[in-house]
Design a protein around this motif. Structure first.
Motif, PDB file in Angstrom:
ATOM      1  N   PHE A  90      26.120  13.425  55.701  1.00  0.00           N
ATOM      2  CA  PHE A  90      25.171  13.307  56.801  1.00  0.00           C
ATOM      3  C   PHE A  90      25.106  11.835  57.188  1.00  0.00           C
ATOM      4  O   PHE A  90      24.662  11.011  56.394  1.00  0.00           O
ATOM      5  N   ASN A  91      25.545  11.483  58.386  1.00  0.00           N
ATOM      6  CA  ASN A  91      25.359  10.125  58.891  1.00  0.00           C
ATOM      7  C   ASN A  91      23.957  10.052  59.477  1.00  0.00           C
ATOM      8  O   ASN A  91      23.579  10.904  60.281  1.00  0.00           O
ATOM      9  N   THR A  92      23.207   9.042  59.073  1.00  0.00           N
ATOM     10  CA  THR A  92      21.820   8.914  59.518  1.00  0.00           C
ATOM     11  C   THR A  92      21.616   7.540  60.121  1.00  0.00           C
ATOM     12  O   THR A  92      21.545   6.541  59.409  1.00  0.00           O
ATOM     13  N   GLY A  93      21.582   7.494  61.458  1.00  0.00           N
ATOM     14  CA  GLY A  93      21.390   6.243  62.177  1.00  0.00           C
ATOM     15  C   GLY A  93      22.699   5.670  62.673  1.00  0.00           C
ATOM     16  O   GLY A  93      23.769   5.897  62.092  1.00  0.00           O
ATOM     17  N   GLY A  94      22.600   4.937  63.766  1.00  0.00           N
ATOM     18  CA  GLY A  94      23.784   4.341  64.375  1.00  0.00           C
ATOM     19  C   GLY A  94      24.545   3.422  63.449  1.00  0.00           C
ATOM     20  O   GLY A  94      25.776   3.392  63.466  1.00  0.00           O
ATOM     21  N   GLY A  95      23.835   2.669  62.621  1.00  0.00           N
ATOM     22  CA  GLY A  95      24.484   1.757  61.694  1.00  0.00           C
ATOM     23  C   GLY A  95      25.293   2.468  60.624  1.00  0.00           C
ATOM     24  O   GLY A  95      26.166   1.878  59.996  1.00  0.00           O
ATOM     25  N   ALA A  96      25.020   3.749  60.418  1.00  0.00           N
ATOM     26  CA  ALA A  96      25.755   4.548  59.429  1.00  0.00           C
ATOM     27  C   ALA A  96      26.847   5.385  60.084  1.00  0.00           C
ATOM     28  O   ALA A  96      27.482   6.199  59.419  1.00  0.00           O
ATOM     29  N   GLY A  97      27.039   5.211  61.386  1.00  0.00           N
ATOM     30  CA  GLY A  97      28.097   5.933  62.074  1.00  0.00           C
ATOM     31  C   GLY A  97      27.644   7.147  62.862  1.00  0.00           C
ATOM     32  O   GLY A  97      28.476   7.840  63.445  1.00  0.00           O
ATOM     33  N   GLN A  98      26.342   7.424  62.887  1.00  0.00           N
ATOM     34  CA  GLN A  98      25.877   8.576  63.658  1.00  0.00           C
ATOM     35  C   GLN A  98      25.980   8.260  65.149  1.00  0.00           C
ATOM     36  O   GLN A  98      25.462   7.244  65.616  1.00  0.00           O
ATOM     37  N   THR A  99      26.660   9.127  65.882  1.00  0.00           N
ATOM     38  CA  THR A  99      26.801   8.940  67.330  1.00  0.00           C
ATOM     39  C   THR A  99      26.177  10.075  68.120  1.00  0.00           C
ATOM     40  O   THR A  99      25.945   9.933  69.315  1.00  0.00           O
ATOM     41  N   ILE A 100      25.937  11.199  67.476  1.00  0.00           N
ATOM     42  CA  ILE A 100      25.256  12.331  68.108  1.00  0.00           C
ATOM     43  C   ILE A 100      23.950  12.528  67.357  1.00  0.00           C
ATOM     44  O   ILE A 100      23.952  12.851  66.166  1.00  0.00           O
ATOM     45  N   PHE A 101      22.848  12.334  68.041  1.00  0.00           N
ATOM     46  CA  PHE A 101      21.544  12.330  67.384  1.00  0.00           C
ATOM     47  C   PHE A 101      20.910  13.718  67.418  1.00  0.00           C
ATOM     48  O   PHE A 101      19.863  13.959  68.004  1.00  0.00           O
ATOM     49  N   HIS A 102      21.616  14.631  66.788  1.00  0.00           N
ATOM     50  CA  HIS A 102      21.241  16.028  66.556  1.00  0.00           C
ATOM     51  C   HIS A 102      21.748  16.281  65.136  1.00  0.00           C
ATOM     52  O   HIS A 102      22.944  16.128  64.878  1.00  0.00           O
TER      53      HIS A 102
END
Length: 119
Positions: A90-102
């Motif tokens: 689970f990527n959590t936050g932009g700094g962790a690589g999350q690009t889709i915030f769902h």
């Protein structure tokens, strides 16, 4: 954030069959489909059909039963596609690589390719 609060996320659009995907599992509230840019021999996105939780922390706090269902679907997919051995990221936050915030998880099995697990 890449998605507007008023626009359906790409995952909602996949669940609604507006965007094609290779779906491998589905319940009333969770859907799993092959990632379009795989980082492992088996790379499946497991997500909720409805938006409402940006990341796994929000989901765990807001609906632990839905989180448990998401993990159970991931386990079943791994049983079907990877003999039960898998990573769940689970990527959590932009700094962790999350690009889709769902909220969504990447189910990975087999040898990982180099690179990040953005998504």
């Amino acid at each position: 954030m890449t998605e507007s609060a008023t626009e359906p996320t790409i995952f909602e659009r996949i669940a609604a069959r507006e965007i094609p995907a290779r779906i491998v599992a589905e319940t009333d509230r969770v859907i799993a489909f092959h990632d379009i840019a795989p980082k492992a021999p088996v790379h499946v996105v497991v997500t909720t059909k409805q938006a409402g939780y940006r990341d796994v922390v929000e989901l765990a706090e807001g609906d632990p039963a839905l989180l448990a269902e998401l993990v159970a679907v991931a386990r079943d997919v791994a049983d079907d596609l990877a003999d039960g051995d898998f990573r769940l990221v689970f990527n959590t936050g932009g700094g962790a690589g999350q690009t889709i915030f769902h909220v969504h998880a990447h189910l990975l099995a087999g040898r990982l390719e180099e690179g990040s697990l953005a998504g």
